[in-house]
Design a protein around this motif. Structure first.
Motif, mmCIF file in Angstrom:
data_model
loop_
_atom_site.group_PDB
_atom_site.id
_atom_site.type_symbol
_atom_site.label_atom_id
_atom_site.label_comp_id
_atom_site.label_asym_id
_atom_site.label_seq_id
_atom_site.Cartn_x
_atom_site.Cartn_y
_atom_site.Cartn_z
ATOM 1 N N ARG A 406 0.900 -1.280 -0.100
ATOM 2 C CA ARG A 406 -0.025 0.049 0.034
ATOM 3 C C ARG A 406 0.865 1.363 -0.036
ATOM 4 O O ARG A 406 1.979 1.334 0.404
ATOM 5 C CB ARG A 406 -0.847 0.070 1.106
ATOM 6 N N VAL A 407 0.329 2.295 -0.536
ATOM 7 C CA VAL A 407 1.046 3.552 -0.758
ATOM 8 C C VAL A 407 0.049 4.755 -0.419
ATOM 9 O O VAL A 407 -1.100 4.531 -1.164
ATOM 10 C CB VAL A 407 2.018 3.708 -1.767
ATOM 11 N N SER A 408 0.414 5.671 0.203
ATOM 12 C CA SER A 408 -0.445 6.976 0.079
ATOM 13 C C SER A 408 0.211 7.956 0.180
ATOM 14 O O SER A 408 1.126 8.181 0.530
ATOM 15 C CB SER A 408 -1.590 6.835 1.454
ATOM 16 N N LYS A 453 1.294 23.669 6.912
ATOM 17 C CA LYS A 453 0.759 22.716 6.091
ATOM 18 C C LYS A 453 1.927 21.519 6.074
ATOM 19 O O LYS A 453 2.977 21.918 5.991
ATOM 20 C CB LYS A 453 0.496 23.120 4.389
ATOM 21 N N VAL A 454 1.482 20.410 6.097
ATOM 22 C CA VAL A 454 2.418 19.161 6.180
ATOM 23 C C VAL A 454 2.070 18.107 5.102
ATOM 24 O O VAL A 454 0.705 17.588 5.125
ATOM 25 C CB VAL A 454 2.016 18.380 7.526
ATOM 26 N N ASN A 455 2.864 18.063 4.346
ATOM 27 C CA ASN A 455 2.818 16.886 3.127
ATOM 28 C C ASN A 455 3.401 15.541 3.863
ATOM 29 O O ASN A 455 4.447 15.437 4.198
ATOM 30 C CB ASN A 455 3.293 17.147 1.847
ATOM 31 N N MET A 456 2.677 14.276 3.380
ATOM 32 C CA MET A 456 3.066 13.139 3.972
ATOM 33 C C MET A 456 3.086 12.150 2.895
ATOM 34 O O MET A 456 1.962 11.907 2.230
ATOM 35 C CB MET A 456 2.613 12.766 5.122
ATOM 36 N N LEU A 457 4.048 11.371 2.600
ATOM 37 C CA LEU A 457 3.972 10.087 1.832
ATOM 38 C C LEU A 457 4.392 8.899 2.748
ATOM 39 O O LEU A 457 5.097 8.838 3.746
ATOM 40 C CB LEU A 457 5.331 10.008 1.002
ATOM 41 N N ASN A 458 3.349 7.892 2.577
ATOM 42 C CA ASN A 458 3.734 6.851 3.413
ATOM 43 C C ASN A 458 3.421 5.383 2.521
ATOM 44 O O ASN A 458 2.497 5.184 1.572
ATOM 45 C CB ASN A 458 2.538 6.474 4.268
ATOM 46 N N ALA A 459 4.329 4.386 2.584
ATOM 47 C CA ALA A 459 4.483 3.234 1.895
ATOM 48 C C ALA A 459 4.611 2.147 2.734
ATOM 49 O O ALA A 459 5.277 2.103 3.797
ATOM 50 C CB ALA A 459 5.517 3.266 0.893
ATOM 51 N N GLY A 460 3.738 1.125 2.771
ATOM 52 C CA GLY A 460 3.612 -0.267 3.490
ATOM 53 C C GLY A 460 3.763 -1.577 2.908
ATOM 54 O O GLY A 460 3.023 -1.465 1.815
ATOM 55 N N ILE A 461 4.144 -2.502 3.867
ATOM 56 C CA ILE A 461 3.927 -3.768 3.486
ATOM 57 C C ILE A 461 3.172 -4.588 4.484
ATOM 58 O O ILE A 461 4.034 -4.294 5.853
ATOM 59 C CB ILE A 461 5.120 -4.690 3.053
ATOM 60 N N ASP A 462 2.116 -5.173 4.295
ATOM 61 C CA ASP A 462 1.485 -6.110 5.581
ATOM 62 C C ASP A 462 1.687 -7.576 5.141
ATOM 63 O O ASP A 462 1.409 -7.821 4.039
ATOM 64 C CB ASP A 462 0.122 -5.915 5.518
ATOM 65 N N PHE A 463 2.001 -8.364 6.120
ATOM 66 C CA PHE A 463 2.406 -9.905 5.898
ATOM 67 C C PHE A 463 1.824 -10.447 6.886
ATOM 68 O O PHE A 463 1.789 -10.058 8.207
ATOM 69 C CB PHE A 463 3.691 -9.933 5.519
ATOM 70 N N SER A 464 1.628 -12.140 6.629
ATOM 71 C CA SER A 464 1.204 -12.915 7.563
ATOM 72 C C SER A 464 2.005 -14.208 7.066
ATOM 73 O O SER A 464 1.757 -14.750 5.947
ATOM 74 C CB SER A 464 -0.205 -13.022 7.781
ATOM 75 N N LEU A 465 2.645 -15.032 8.222
ATOM 76 C CA LEU A 465 3.156 -16.070 7.837
ATOM 77 C C LEU A 465 3.172 -17.241 8.810
ATOM 78 O O LEU A 465 2.581 -17.084 9.713
ATOM 79 C CB LEU A 465 5.143 -15.796 7.937
#
Length: 707
Positions: A406-408, A453-465
């Motif tokens: 995911r990325v936002s 004003k605050v600009n923010m980039l967020n990228a993530g990985i969710d996992f289950s093993l």
């Protein structure tokens, strides 16, 4: 979804009986369903506490209530008591219309107690540490405070009030209490147009009143000191004339805070085939109004409720200094009025349960930024995408049951209530001659002032093993703050100022957040582990420094704001060791070894001449916890750590030692003879102490320590 989880969700919505709710909660405790439950109630927007609270009512009405009582007394006889009551009701007026109401009431009282040791020590100042507060029989003794004993014993030839301070019993003559009452009421209506669309409106009103009362009886040192200070002795008869009437002094203070918040929102949720749409839109209005007033009463008698009269207009001779001064008055009034309005929307579309696109937008306005729409209104937005790759047909990694990317990116805003686009006048004093208010300009008109004003980039990985035995996420973020409030030069021919606060500063930061949860043992005994790691760095992109003198940056607890460096950073004087002959601390001034402490710490030493040590806020944090549970008993042990930052270690300060009797263990490590400079960095002792010498050592890089 587990039937138990669904049952508890229905409990939160008030759709099941009390017996069913109790059965559901019992089942939740006896099964490993907490994570499923947490995820489900979060996705459905259900209140967690409601889902786990057994409530009363019937099919068309539900209610819950709670209350609490606190009564605390400290070892110094400070007292605090509080009563809190909360209730909520839900009424199903029709199958499509629902009404909710709520009430929250709090009442508390705080009463001051004895004077603590640290406060007494601070008041005593430089008196010896062996100063006695009581005689051998426990009777309170007077202690020298502000004035010499020879003076207080003879001042006014016995015509004045006792001018001694008795720290052991003075608290008995002072009654300081703070009473607080707050009430919040709310109501909401929800109407379901159909199974996809619902409308709701919510309103909340809050009122909080804080009353402070400080009564200083005539036996208190504070009251006796004020009365004596403004007393005049008749030259002929020697009798005292009390310009401050004899009696207690009463200080009253009241703060009133009223809040109103109304929000209207529409919701659309629909699933069909391989599609899912969630949409909401609404508007909200918030108003916070605060009023303040305070006043002082002289000559107060708490038994018969009478007061004395005081002339605040005439200057009287101060008994100690003979200077003409006004009797102090604490009368004051103040009011603040902040209003905000927002329009917002949020939408998400999911295809085949694996591709999601989301977006949100809102527009906020504040009355702080004047009438210019571009400054008063702030458009904010965010957008994101997510891909659950583990649901793709080509995905074949069985040990990784969940793998989601995911990325936002988005923007948020901030307003400082202490800043305004208008010219602000403060009427905080009264003319001693006319008794009319005096206005002073505290802020000048600034039409360009706007939101931060605050600009923010967020990228993530969710996992289950490994069959959900190990779950976690890894996220990266980048934040950039622009239009931040900062000082900047201004044309002083237009204003009597060299600098003003405007939207001129900017900062940036980035980092990683890592979270892992493992189920180590599953069975009658369960053991799980939670690990969280955070890494971050920040730096100042732009900021104008008012003053670059190095001594202004020797305290790392406030923002240093040097471009290219962290917002909070530690800077120290450069260290050149101890003088081998005298043990004096040495530094570098214009790249030469020096013991001229005025040069080393004075106005000619700039921040560029100092050594940058590092950030004073952690750049890495870690937390690991282990939970072991058996039946309904669980034990959790957690350890946390903060890393990657610096602090300035304390050491001996000879000025503080001689003046305030404050020592330090480093005293035993001080330089005492030639050769000691090879084994210690603690300077030699000199008398009288040199304040600038002590300041240089106290803020030198030799004391910088990794935190």
């Amino acid at each position: 979804v587990s039937p138990v989880v669904e049952l508890l969700a229905q409990n939160a919505l008030g759709n099941i009986s009390t017996d069913q709710a109790e059965a559901g909660i019992t089942s939740l405790r006896n099964h490993d369903l907490r994570e499923d439950f947490n995820k489900y109630v979060y996705e459905k927007g259900i209140n967690f506490q409601q889902a786990l609270t057994v409530r009363g009512g019937s099919k068309n009405m539900a209610w819950n209530m709670s209350g609490g009582w606190d009564n605390n007394t400290s070892t110094l006889k400070e007292k605090y008591s509080r009563i809190n009551f909360r209730t909520g009701q839900t009424f199903k007026i029709t199958p499509a219309l629902e009404l909710t109401t709520g009430l929250d009431y709090t009442q508390s009282t705080a009463t001051a107690g004895k004077t603590g040791y640290e406060q007494t020590r601070a008041q005593l100042g430089s008196l010896p540490v062996y100063t006695s507060l009581a005689d051998n029989n426990g009777n309170a003794l007077p202690v020298l405070y502000q004035y010499r004993g020879a003076y207080t014993d003879t001042a006014g030839a016995g015509k004045l009030l006792d001018w001694n301070w008795y720290p052991l019993t003075d608290y008995k003559q002072i009654k300081n209490t703070t009473n607080l009452q707050s009430v919040y009421v709310n109501a909401g209506l929800t109407y379901k147009l159909n199974k996809y669309i619902s409308l709701n409106v919510k309103y909340q009103y809050g009122k909080q009143v804080t009353d402070g009362k400080a009564l200083y009886n005539i036996g208190s040192y504070f009251t006796r000191d004020v009365i004596n200070t403004y007393t005049v002795l008749n030259t002929a008869s020697g009798q005292p004339l009390y310009n401050v009437p004899k009696g207690a002094i009463l200080d009253n203070e009241r703060n009133l805070l009223e809040t109103q918040h109304i929000r209207g929102q529409s919701n659309y949720n629909r699933q069909w085939s391989n599609h899912e749409i969630n949409f909401l839109a609404g508007a909200e209005y918030r108003k916070i109004n605060g009023t303040y007033n305070s006043f002082r009463t002289y000559g107060y008698d708490p038994d018969i409720l009478t007061t004395g009269l005081v002339d605040y207009k005439t200057k009287f001779a101060n008994y100690l200094t003979t200077n003409q001064t006004l009797i102090p008055s604490r009368n004051g009034f103040g009011e603040t009025d902040n209003r905000n309005i927002s329009f917002y929307g949020n939408a998400a579309y999911t295809l085949r349960h694996k591709y999601t696109v989301s977006a949100s937008a809102r527009r906020d306005a504040s009355n702080l930024f004047g009438a210019t729409p571009n400054n008063r209104w702030l458009p904010l937005w965010s957008a994101g995408v997510a891909w659950d790759i583990s649901k793709e047909d080509f995905y074949s990694i069985h040990d990784i049951s969940l793998l989601k990317f995911r990325v936002s990116y988005g923007a948020s805003g901030n307003a400082d209530p202490s800043r305004s686009a208008y010219t602000i006048l403060d009427y905080n004093t009264v003319s001693q001659y006319t008794q009319l208010p005096i206005a002073r300009i505290s802020q000048y008109k600034n039409n360009t002032l706007s939101w931060e004003k605050v600009n923010m980039l967020n990228a993530g990985i969710d996992f289950s093993l490994f069959g959900n035995r190990l779950q976690g996420s890894i996220e990266y973020y980048y934040k950039k703050g622009v239009n931040l409030f900062g000082t900047t030069p201004v044309d002083y021919t237009g204003l009597p100022l060299d600098f003003v606060v405007k939207n001129v500063a900017s900062i940036a930061g980035h980092g990683f957040d890592i979270g892992l949860n493992s189920k180590n043992i599953i069975g009658k005994i369960n053991w799980s582990t939670q690990l969280n790691l955070n890494f971050n760095k920040d730096k100042v992109l732009h900021y104008y420094l008012l003053n670059k003198q190095g001594s202004n940056f020797t305290n790392g607890n406030f923002y240093s704001a040097i471009e290219g460096k962290p917002v909070y950073a530690l800077y120290d004087y450069k260290w050149a060791g101890l003088d081998p002959l005298t043990g004096d601390p040495q530094g570098y001034y214009q790249e030469q070894v020096s013991k001229n402490y005025y040069d080393l710490t004075g106005p000619n030493t700039l921040i560029t001449d100092m050594k940058y040590i590092g950030p004073t806020l952690p750049t890495a944090t870690a937390s690991v916890g282990n939970t072991i549970s058996w039946n309904n008993i669980s034990v959790t042990v957690r350890i946390t750590g903060k890393f990657g930052y610096w602090f300035q270690r304390s050491s001996i300060n000879y000025t503080n030692l001689f003046t305030n009797r404050v020592g330090h263990p480093d005293y035993t490590m001080r330089w005492q003879q030639p050769g000691d400079e090879k084994t210690t960095d603690v300077p030699s002792i000199i008398y009288p102490a040199n304040l600038k010498r002590d300041n240089f050592y106290e803020h030198s890089e030799v004391l910088a320590t990794k935190a």
